[in-house]
Write a protein that holds these residues in place. Structure first.
Motif, PDB file in Angstrom:
ATOM      1  N   ILE A 165       0.839  -1.206   0.000  1.00  0.00           N
ATOM      2  CA  ILE A 165       0.000   0.000   0.000  1.00  0.00           C
ATOM      3  C   ILE A 165       0.869   1.249   0.000  1.00  0.00           C
ATOM      4  O   ILE A 165       0.627   2.205  -0.759  1.00  0.00           O
ATOM      5  CB  ILE A 165      -0.952  -0.009   1.211  1.00  0.00           C
ATOM      6  N   ILE A 166       1.899   1.262   0.865  1.00  0.00           N
ATOM      7  CA  ILE A 166       2.803   2.421   0.931  1.00  0.00           C
ATOM      8  C   ILE A 166       3.514   2.615  -0.399  1.00  0.00           C
ATOM      9  O   ILE A 166       3.650   3.741  -0.896  1.00  0.00           O
ATOM     10  CB  ILE A 166       3.822   2.233   2.072  1.00  0.00           C
ATOM     11  N   PHE A 167       3.958   1.523  -1.007  1.00  0.00           N
ATOM     12  CA  PHE A 167       4.667   1.593  -2.281  1.00  0.00           C
ATOM     13  C   PHE A 167       3.786   2.227  -3.362  1.00  0.00           C
ATOM     14  O   PHE A 167       4.216   3.149  -4.077  1.00  0.00           O
ATOM     15  CB  PHE A 167       5.105   0.197  -2.706  1.00  0.00           C
ATOM     16  N   PHE A 168       2.555   1.747  -3.456  1.00  0.00           N
ATOM     17  CA  PHE A 168       1.656   2.299  -4.479  1.00  0.00           C
ATOM     18  C   PHE A 168       1.263   3.740  -4.158  1.00  0.00           C
ATOM     19  O   PHE A 168       1.095   4.549  -5.065  1.00  0.00           O
ATOM     20  CB  PHE A 168       0.402   1.423  -4.615  1.00  0.00           C
ATOM     21  N   PHE A 169       1.141   4.066  -2.843  1.00  0.00           N
ATOM     22  CA  PHE A 169       0.849   5.444  -2.462  1.00  0.00           C
ATOM     23  C   PHE A 169       1.970   6.372  -2.896  1.00  0.00           C
ATOM     24  O   PHE A 169       1.738   7.450  -3.432  1.00  0.00           O
ATOM     25  CB  PHE A 169       0.634   5.536  -0.949  1.00  0.00           C
ATOM     26  N   CYS A 170       3.199   5.935  -2.679  1.00  0.00           N
ATOM     27  CA  CYS A 170       4.356   6.750  -3.060  1.00  0.00           C
ATOM     28  C   CYS A 170       4.430   6.929  -4.576  1.00  0.00           C
ATOM     29  O   CYS A 170       4.797   7.986  -5.076  1.00  0.00           O
ATOM     30  CB  CYS A 170       5.645   6.109  -2.539  1.00  0.00           C
ATOM     31  N   LEU A 171       4.074   5.868  -5.306  1.00  0.00           N
ATOM     32  CA  LEU A 171       4.123   5.953  -6.773  1.00  0.00           C
ATOM     33  C   LEU A 171       3.096   6.937  -7.316  1.00  0.00           C
ATOM     34  O   LEU A 171       3.319   7.587  -8.353  1.00  0.00           O
ATOM     35  CB  LEU A 171       3.865   4.575  -7.381  1.00  0.00           C
ATOM     36  N   THR A 172       1.965   7.044  -6.626  1.00  0.00           N
ATOM     37  CA  THR A 172       0.879   7.886  -7.126  1.00  0.00           C
ATOM     38  C   THR A 172       0.829   9.248  -6.461  1.00  0.00           C
ATOM     39  O   THR A 172      -0.032  10.059  -6.769  1.00  0.00           O
ATOM     40  CB  THR A 172      -0.455   7.185  -6.920  1.00  0.00           C
ATOM     41  N   ASP A 191       2.883  12.945  -4.941  1.00  0.00           N
ATOM     42  CA  ASP A 191       3.915  13.900  -5.360  1.00  0.00           C
ATOM     43  C   ASP A 191       5.121  13.904  -4.433  1.00  0.00           C
ATOM     44  O   ASP A 191       6.069  14.656  -4.641  1.00  0.00           O
ATOM     45  CB  ASP A 191       3.324  15.308  -5.427  1.00  0.00           C
ATOM     46  N   PHE A 192       5.036  13.058  -3.359  1.00  0.00           N
ATOM     47  CA  PHE A 192       6.142  13.042  -2.400  1.00  0.00           C
ATOM     48  C   PHE A 192       7.299  12.241  -2.941  1.00  0.00           C
ATOM     49  O   PHE A 192       7.105  11.214  -3.616  1.00  0.00           O
ATOM     50  CB  PHE A 192       5.670  12.432  -1.055  1.00  0.00           C
ATOM     51  N   PRO A 193       8.526  12.677  -2.676  1.00  0.00           N
ATOM     52  CA  PRO A 193       9.694  11.911  -3.147  1.00  0.00           C
ATOM     53  C   PRO A 193       9.761  10.559  -2.431  1.00  0.00           C
ATOM     54  O   PRO A 193       9.417  10.441  -1.262  1.00  0.00           O
ATOM     55  CB  PRO A 193      10.880  12.789  -2.775  1.00  0.00           C
ATOM     56  N   VAL A 194      10.191   9.544  -3.126  1.00  0.00           N
ATOM     57  CA  VAL A 194      10.326   8.203  -2.567  1.00  0.00           C
ATOM     58  C   VAL A 194      11.756   8.013  -2.074  1.00  0.00           C
ATOM     59  O   VAL A 194      12.700   8.164  -2.849  1.00  0.00           O
ATOM     60  CB  VAL A 194       9.984   7.135  -3.612  1.00  0.00           C
ATOM     61  N   LEU A 195      11.902   7.722  -0.793  1.00  0.00           N
ATOM     62  CA  LEU A 195      13.211   7.474  -0.229  1.00  0.00           C
ATOM     63  C   LEU A 195      13.543   5.994  -0.346  1.00  0.00           C
ATOM     64  O   LEU A 195      12.852   5.163   0.235  1.00  0.00           O
ATOM     65  CB  LEU A 195      13.271   7.900   1.249  1.00  0.00           C
ATOM     66  N   ILE A 196      14.523   5.659  -1.139  1.00  0.00           N
ATOM     67  CA  ILE A 196      14.925   4.276  -1.331  1.00  0.00           C
ATOM     68  C   ILE A 196      16.093   3.968  -0.422  1.00  0.00           C
ATOM     69  O   ILE A 196      17.156   4.575  -0.529  1.00  0.00           O
ATOM     70  CB  ILE A 196      15.310   4.013  -2.801  1.00  0.00           C
ATOM     71  N   ILE A 197      15.909   3.006   0.431  1.00  0.00           N
ATOM     72  CA  ILE A 197      16.972   2.649   1.387  1.00  0.00           C
ATOM     73  C   ILE A 197      17.641   1.377   0.895  1.00  0.00           C
ATOM     74  O   ILE A 197      16.977   0.381   0.688  1.00  0.00           O
ATOM     75  CB  ILE A 197      16.387   2.425   2.796  1.00  0.00           C
TER      76      ILE A 197
END
Length: 350
Positions: free
Chosen positions: A335-342, A344-350
């Protein structure tokens, strides 16, 4: 009417024991031996805990509809802890709605049980009677009370659903009869087939194949090493999960585990079957076991002989609870992954 025969489909598990395994003294569940025999040395629940749980269940029965509508999580949690043995029959009937069906259809079961049936149907059912838990004191005697009640339940069910009569109905009916009289057992069996696992016993077993595919996909997330091994050797789900799911693990697990699984199943439905199946696959085929399985034959043999510790009540139920948490975490991550994809917030990849 044609009986569905799944006995040669490569499914795993058995309730039959060798003569050397037969005891003269039944265990607390009535078994004289076999895979379901329970060692009396297993840890027992303290009497005061049992009495406390019984009081809570009796209170729930007095306001059942209210609990199911407004406090379902409380019912679910108590089912996961285990229904008290003295109240299991009543609890299963309430959970699946059989008690209401019995009230709405007075005398229907006895009427159908006494009515003439297709001789071919009768022969099919009679052939299945002696195979059901032959080492349980209730079904030991040919023509005895247990076998005759089993015949009546299966006969009525086959008359009501003539196109779906299947050998797998017999162990389900036998489990129910160990807990309750024939009439409520029939209504519970009907609820299982109609509400919980619809289509499982239809010709072609298409619903089982669909759920096998779902189990396969879940395995990829929860037990990737097992998934890769089964995929490498082209071991289809139908080869190992048919009897598990169609018999609700009644012919596979130790009896204390069977009862706990059924407690949850009557409350939560078929998702419980997936959880139990995933635990058996993950720990029954852990890395040490897979090293001894170079091909399909060895792998299926290992699945037919999962070590007792994996199936024991304590370990199995604990791992089922852990699996629930893992699945919830996976869902949250997705859910978080798809929320980030859709978003405008930048996705922090760890």
């Amino acid at each position: 009417m044609a009986s569905q025969d799944w006995s040669d489909s490569g499914s795993v598990g058995s309730s039959v024991a060798a003569p050397s395994e037969v005891s003269t003294v039944p265990d607390k569940f009535g078994f004289l031996g076999g895979a379901q025999y329970t060692d009396e040395s297993e840890e027992a629940v303290p009497l005061e805990v049992i009495r406390g749980r019984e009081k809570k269940w009796l209170e729930m029965f007095s306001r059942w509809d209210s609990y199911m509508l407004k406090r379902y999580k409380k019912v679910r949690d108590r089912c996961r802890k285990g229904v008290p043995s003295a109240l299991r029959a009543r609890a299963w009937q309430h959970l699946c709605g059989a008690h209401k069906q019995l009230e709405r259809n007075p005398g229907v079961f006895n009427q159908l049980a006494e009515s003439p049936a297709d001789p071919r149907l009768v022969d099919e059912i009679r052939k299945d009677l002696h195979r059901q838990f032959p080492l349980h004191e209730m079904f030991l005697q040919k023509g005895g009370h247990g076998q005759e009640d089993l015949f009546r339940v299966l006969k009525v069910h086959a008359q009501v659903s003539p196109d779906e009569y299947c050998q797998a109905h017999a162990p389900l009916a036998a489990v129910l009869l160990m807990q309750m009289p024939a009439e409520p057992a029939f209504w519970c069996l009907k609820a299982i087939c109609d509400k919980y696992v619809p289509g499982y016993y239809a010709p072609g077993l298409e619903a089982i194949q669909v759920d096998g595919d779902i189990l396969y996909k879940l395995m990829k997330k929860t037990a990737p090493s097992v998934y890769k091994h089964l995929k490498k050797h082209k071991i289809e789900p139908v080869l190992y999960m048919t009897e598990w799911f169609m018999c609700l693990f009644s012919r596979t697990l130790p009896w204390s585990s069977v009862l706990r699984v059924w407690d949850m199943f009557f409350c939560e439905g078929v998702k419980v079957m997936f959880r139990v199946g995933l635990v058996l696959l993950k720990y029954g085929l852990r890395s040490q076991v897979l090293k001894r399985c170079p091909g399909m034959y060895e792998t299926l043999q290992s699945m037919r002989n999962i070590e007792h510790g994996v199936m024991a009540e304590g370990f199995l139920l604990f791992q089922v609870r852990v699996l629930i948490i893992i699945i919830i975490i996976i869902i949250i991550i997705i859910i978080i992954f798809f929320f980030c994809l859709t978003s405008d917030f930048p996705v922090l990849i760890i």
